[in-house]
Design a protein around this motif. Structure first.
Motif, PDB file in Angstrom:
ATOM      1  N   MET A 189     -34.591  16.980 -23.008  1.00 39.60           N
ATOM      2  CA  MET A 189     -34.096  16.286 -24.186  1.00 39.60           C
ATOM      3  C   MET A 189     -34.572  14.840 -24.281  1.00 39.60           C
ATOM      4  O   MET A 189     -34.916  14.350 -25.365  1.00 39.60           O
ATOM      5  N   ALA A 190     -34.579  14.134 -23.160  1.00 46.21           N
ATOM      6  CA  ALA A 190     -34.960  12.719 -23.203  1.00 46.21           C
ATOM      7  C   ALA A 190     -36.402  12.559 -23.680  1.00 46.21           C
ATOM      8  O   ALA A 190     -36.688  11.699 -24.530  1.00 46.21           O
ATOM      9  N   ASP A 191     -37.302  13.370 -23.158  1.00 48.79           N
ATOM     10  CA  ASP A 191     -38.696  13.291 -23.598  1.00 48.79           C
ATOM     11  C   ASP A 191     -38.837  13.637 -25.075  1.00 48.79           C
ATOM     12  O   ASP A 191     -39.617  13.013 -25.801  1.00 48.79           O
ATOM     13  N   LEU A 192     -38.080  14.635 -25.516  1.00 41.29           N
ATOM     14  CA  LEU A 192     -38.108  15.020 -26.925  1.00 41.29           C
ATOM     15  C   LEU A 192     -37.606  13.876 -27.800  1.00 41.29           C
ATOM     16  O   LEU A 192     -38.218  13.542 -28.825  1.00 41.29           O
ATOM     17  N   ALA A 193     -36.505  13.251 -27.407  1.00 38.63           N
ATOM     18  CA  ALA A 193     -35.957  12.133 -28.179  1.00 38.63           C
ATOM     19  C   ALA A 193     -36.933  10.963 -28.228  1.00 38.63           C
ATOM     20  O   ALA A 193     -37.134  10.346 -29.283  1.00 38.63           O
ATOM     21  N   ARG A 194     -37.548  10.654 -27.105  1.00 44.02           N
ATOM     22  CA  ARG A 194     -38.514   9.548 -27.074  1.00 44.02           C
ATOM     23  C   ARG A 194     -39.692   9.827 -28.005  1.00 44.02           C
ATOM     24  O   ARG A 194     -40.191   8.921 -28.683  1.00 44.02           O
ATOM     25  N   PHE A 195     -40.141  11.075 -28.016  1.00 45.85           N
ATOM     26  CA  PHE A 195     -41.241  11.428 -28.908  1.00 45.85           C
ATOM     27  C   PHE A 195     -40.848  11.210 -30.362  1.00 45.85           C
ATOM     28  O   PHE A 195     -41.604  10.603 -31.138  1.00 45.85           O
ATOM     29  N   LEU A 196     -39.679  11.683 -30.754  1.00 45.80           N
ATOM     30  CA  LEU A 196     -39.237  11.547 -32.143  1.00 45.80           C
ATOM     31  C   LEU A 196     -39.072  10.075 -32.523  1.00 45.80           C
ATOM     32  O   LEU A 196     -39.415   9.664 -33.637  1.00 45.80           O
ATOM     33  N   ILE A 197     -38.565   9.277 -31.596  1.00 43.50           N
ATOM     34  CA  ILE A 197     -38.409   7.845 -31.859  1.00 43.50           C
ATOM     35  C   ILE A 197     -39.769   7.191 -32.023  1.00 43.50           C
ATOM     36  O   ILE A 197     -39.996   6.398 -32.952  1.00 43.50           O
ATOM     37  N   ASP A 198     -40.696   7.512 -31.129  1.00 46.03           N
ATOM     38  CA  ASP A 198     -42.048   6.939 -31.212  1.00 46.03           C
ATOM     39  C   ASP A 198     -42.739   7.305 -32.525  1.00 46.03           C
ATOM     40  O   ASP A 198     -43.502   6.509 -33.087  1.00 46.03           O
ATOM     41  N   GLN A 199     -42.445   8.522 -33.021  1.00 44.98           N
ATOM     42  CA  GLN A 199     -43.049   8.990 -34.267  1.00 44.98           C
ATOM     43  C   GLN A 199     -42.263   8.553 -35.501  1.00 44.98           C
ATOM     44  O   GLN A 199     -42.642   8.886 -36.630  1.00 44.98           O
ATOM     45  N   ARG A 200     -41.154   7.832 -35.278  1.00 42.29           N
ATOM     46  CA  ARG A 200     -40.296   7.350 -36.364  1.00 42.29           C
ATOM     47  C   ARG A 200     -39.760   8.511 -37.212  1.00 42.29           C
ATOM     48  O   ARG A 200     -39.698   8.431 -38.448  1.00 42.29           O
ATOM     49  N   ILE A 201     -39.348   9.569 -36.525  1.00 41.60           N
ATOM     50  CA  ILE A 201     -38.760  10.721 -37.206  1.00 41.60           C
ATOM     51  C   ILE A 201     -37.252  10.707 -36.955  1.00 41.60           C
ATOM     52  O   ILE A 201     -36.801  10.760 -35.805  1.00 41.60           O
TER      53      ILE A 201
END
Length: 224
Positions: free
Chosen positions: A75-87
């Protein structure tokens, strides 16, 4: 609004998929799961393409919003990805495998200005209104959350929930966190006592299964 669902093999997928399909201004443009066969039924229902890689899906579709479901350890990696992509996203509890990861996600979302939420739907339970309707101080209150038999996770093909390395704590993390964060009663001078119960595992189970009721006692409390 263009919406994607990530990790649709999660047993809570219908709680997000079905309401989205009923909203006229929402279009589910993609779903993903590491196991394609688990993604295909949701994709067929939504009339969209299934993906096995959420990164590929988001790059191809550029969604406005994501419902993020995954194994706790991912989950943490998924959340970081979404944040980095501004989604913007809503993520299933517990969002991480430990407090440090969860804090990091919250800080990153705040700094980036990305909408991030955890959908605790039982905060809107009728139980809260029943307590409020009494219009009296609560002297003693105990909450129990019974999520069903452990074997349901095997039946739903999500055995990772009972793997401590993948889930971080089994029922205590998956269900116990729900009890503590819903907090339908806000205590003023009461004492909170947390209890951990270990239940003997049935044959075939690799670890004891845990539950965590919360007890509030020894003083008045008021509803919030």
């Amino acid at each position: 609004m263009r919406v994607v669902l990530i990790g649709v093999s999660h047993w809570h997928t219908p709680f997000f998929l079905d309401p989205c399909l009923s909203l006229p201004d929402v279009t589910i443009v993609g779903v993903s799961d590491p196991i394609l066969a688990r993604a295909e039924p949701a994709a067929a229902k939504a009339g969209c393409k299934p993906f096995t890689d959420y990164r590929e899906m988001c790059a191809a579709l550029r969604p406005d919003f994501a419902f993020a479901l995954a194994r706790h350890c991912e989950m943490a990696d998924l959340a970081r990805f979404l944040i980095d992509q501004r989604i913007a996203f809503a993520m299933e509890k517990p969002c991480a495998i430990n407090a440090a990861e969860a804090s990091d996600i919250a800080n990153r979302a705040a700094v980036a200005g990305v909408f991030a939420a955890v959908p605790y739907v039982i905060r809107y339970s009728p139980m809260i209104e029943i307590i409020r309707s009494n219009n009296e101080s609560v002297q003693y209150c105990m909450f129990k959350f019974i999520g069903g038999m452990v074997d349901r996770y095997r039946q739903q093909q999500v055995d990772w929930v009972i793997d401590r390395k993948a889930s971080g704590g089994g029922a205590l993390l998956n269900l116990g966190v729900a009890t503590f964060t819903r907090r339908p009663i806000r205590c003023s001078t009461c004492t909170i006592r947390s209890e951990l119960r270990i239940i003997t595992s049935p044959p075939g189970m690799t670890r004891p299964w845990k539950s965590s009721p919360m007890t509030a006692s020894a003083g008045p409390a008021r509803s919030s």
